[in-house]
Design a protein around this motif. Structure first.
Motif, PDB file in Angstrom:
ATOM      1  N   PRO A   1      -3.902  -3.326  -0.749  1.00 20.97           N
ATOM      2  CA  PRO A   1      -4.334  -2.209  -1.685  1.00 20.97           C
ATOM      3  C   PRO A   1      -5.566  -2.508  -2.170  1.00 20.97           C
ATOM      4  N   GLY A   2      -6.345  -1.387  -2.177  1.00 19.15           N
ATOM      5  CA  GLY A   2      -7.951  -1.424  -2.773  1.00 19.15           C
ATOM      6  C   GLY A   2      -9.023  -1.900  -1.592  1.00 19.15           C
ATOM      7  N   ALA A   3      -8.357  -2.122  -0.378  1.00 21.32           N
ATOM      8  CA  ALA A   3      -9.292  -2.393   0.644  1.00 21.32           C
ATOM      9  C   ALA A   3     -10.072  -1.125   0.969  1.00 21.32           C
TER      10      ALA A   3
ATOM     11  N   PRO B   1       0.774  -1.229   0.100  1.00 24.24           N
ATOM     12  CA  PRO B   1      -0.102  -0.050   0.079  1.00 24.24           C
ATOM     13  C   PRO B   1       0.899   1.172   0.125  1.00 24.24           C
ATOM     14  N   GLN B   2       0.197   2.311  -0.664  1.00 23.44           N
ATOM     15  CA  GLN B   2       1.173   3.710  -0.701  1.00 23.44           C
ATOM     16  C   GLN B   2       0.628   4.775  -0.185  1.00 23.44           C
ATOM     17  N   LEU B   3      -0.804   4.782   0.211  1.00 21.40           N
ATOM     18  CA  LEU B   3      -1.446   5.925   0.520  1.00 21.40           C
ATOM     19  C   LEU B   3      -2.900   5.253   1.263  1.00 21.40           C
ATOM     20  N   VAL B   4      -2.964   5.848   2.454  1.00 21.46           N
ATOM     21  CA  VAL B   4      -4.104   5.549   3.370  1.00 21.46           C
ATOM     22  C   VAL B   4      -4.990   6.816   3.555  1.00 21.46           C
TER      23      VAL B   4
ATOM     24  N   LEU C   1      -7.825  12.793   5.864  1.00 21.80           N
ATOM     25  CA  LEU C   1      -6.400  12.704   6.123  1.00 21.80           C
ATOM     26  C   LEU C   1      -5.822  11.837   5.468  1.00 21.80           C
ATOM     27  N   TYR C   2      -4.601  12.414   4.538  1.00 19.28           N
ATOM     28  CA  TYR C   2      -3.904  11.629   3.712  1.00 19.28           C
ATOM     29  C   TYR C   2      -2.603  11.311   4.163  1.00 19.28           C
ATOM     30  N   VAL C   3      -2.633   9.715   4.509  1.00 20.62           N
ATOM     31  CA  VAL C   3      -1.179   9.464   5.226  1.00 20.62           C
ATOM     32  C   VAL C   3      -0.514   8.624   4.029  1.00 20.62           C
ATOM     33  N   PRO C   4       0.857   8.934   3.886  1.00 21.79           N
ATOM     34  CA  PRO C   4       1.592   8.091   2.935  1.00 21.79           C
ATOM     35  C   PRO C   4       2.249   6.969   3.748  1.00 21.79           C
TER      36      PRO C   4
ATOM     37  N   VAL D   1     -12.123   4.447   5.482  1.00 24.08           N
ATOM     38  CA  VAL D   1     -10.622   4.225   5.429  1.00 24.08           C
ATOM     39  C   VAL D   1     -10.538   3.772   4.211  1.00 24.08           C
ATOM     40  N   SER D   2      -9.695   3.969   3.505  1.00 22.98           N
ATOM     41  CA  SER D   2      -9.268   3.558   1.947  1.00 22.98           C
ATOM     42  C   SER D   2      -7.722   3.379   1.807  1.00 22.98           C
ATOM     43  N   VAL D   3      -7.388   2.207   1.457  1.00 22.31           N
ATOM     44  CA  VAL D   3      -5.998   1.837   1.185  1.00 22.31           C
ATOM     45  C   VAL D   3      -5.818   1.748  -0.242  1.00 22.31           C
ATOM     46  N   ARG D   4      -4.702   2.633  -0.847  1.00 21.68           N
ATOM     47  CA  ARG D   4      -4.460   2.572  -2.296  1.00 21.68           C
ATOM     48  C   ARG D   4      -2.916   2.052  -2.416  1.00 21.68           C
TER      49      ARG D   4
END
Length: 86
Positions: A68-70, A3-6, A20-23, A83-86
């Motif tokens: 990722p994608g969750a 994952p790269q971004l939450v 909130l964008y958390v790398p 909460v989105s995980v990318r």
């Protein structure tokens, strides 16, 4: 792929959204000393509860790769959290 971004979104009681964008990588690098302690604690717990440490690490790795994608959403009467995980 890790994952790269939450993205964390919370709807407040007044209807506005807090985003909130958390790398993941910088946070992982900052918390890496604690991660080493967590892995060692997990290995000790595996020995205590008679679980294969290799199998536990393999399962944790598969979970990490599946993130990722969750997307997790919780909604109550006046508040919502996403909460989105990318």
């Amino acid at each position: 792929m890790i994952p790269q971004l939450v993205t964390y979104r919370q709807r407040r009681a007044d209807g506005r959204w807090l985003r909130l964008y958390v790398p993941v990588l910088p946070v992982l690098l900052v918390l890496s000393p604690l991660l080493v302690l967590a892995v060692l604690g997990g290995l000790v717990a595996c020995v205590i509860f008679h679980i294969s440490p290799v199998g536990a690490l393999r399962g944790a790795g598969r979970l990490w790769c599946a993130l990722p994608g969750a997307r997790f959403e919780i909604q109550d009467a006046s508040m919502a959290v996403s909460v989105s995980v990318r």
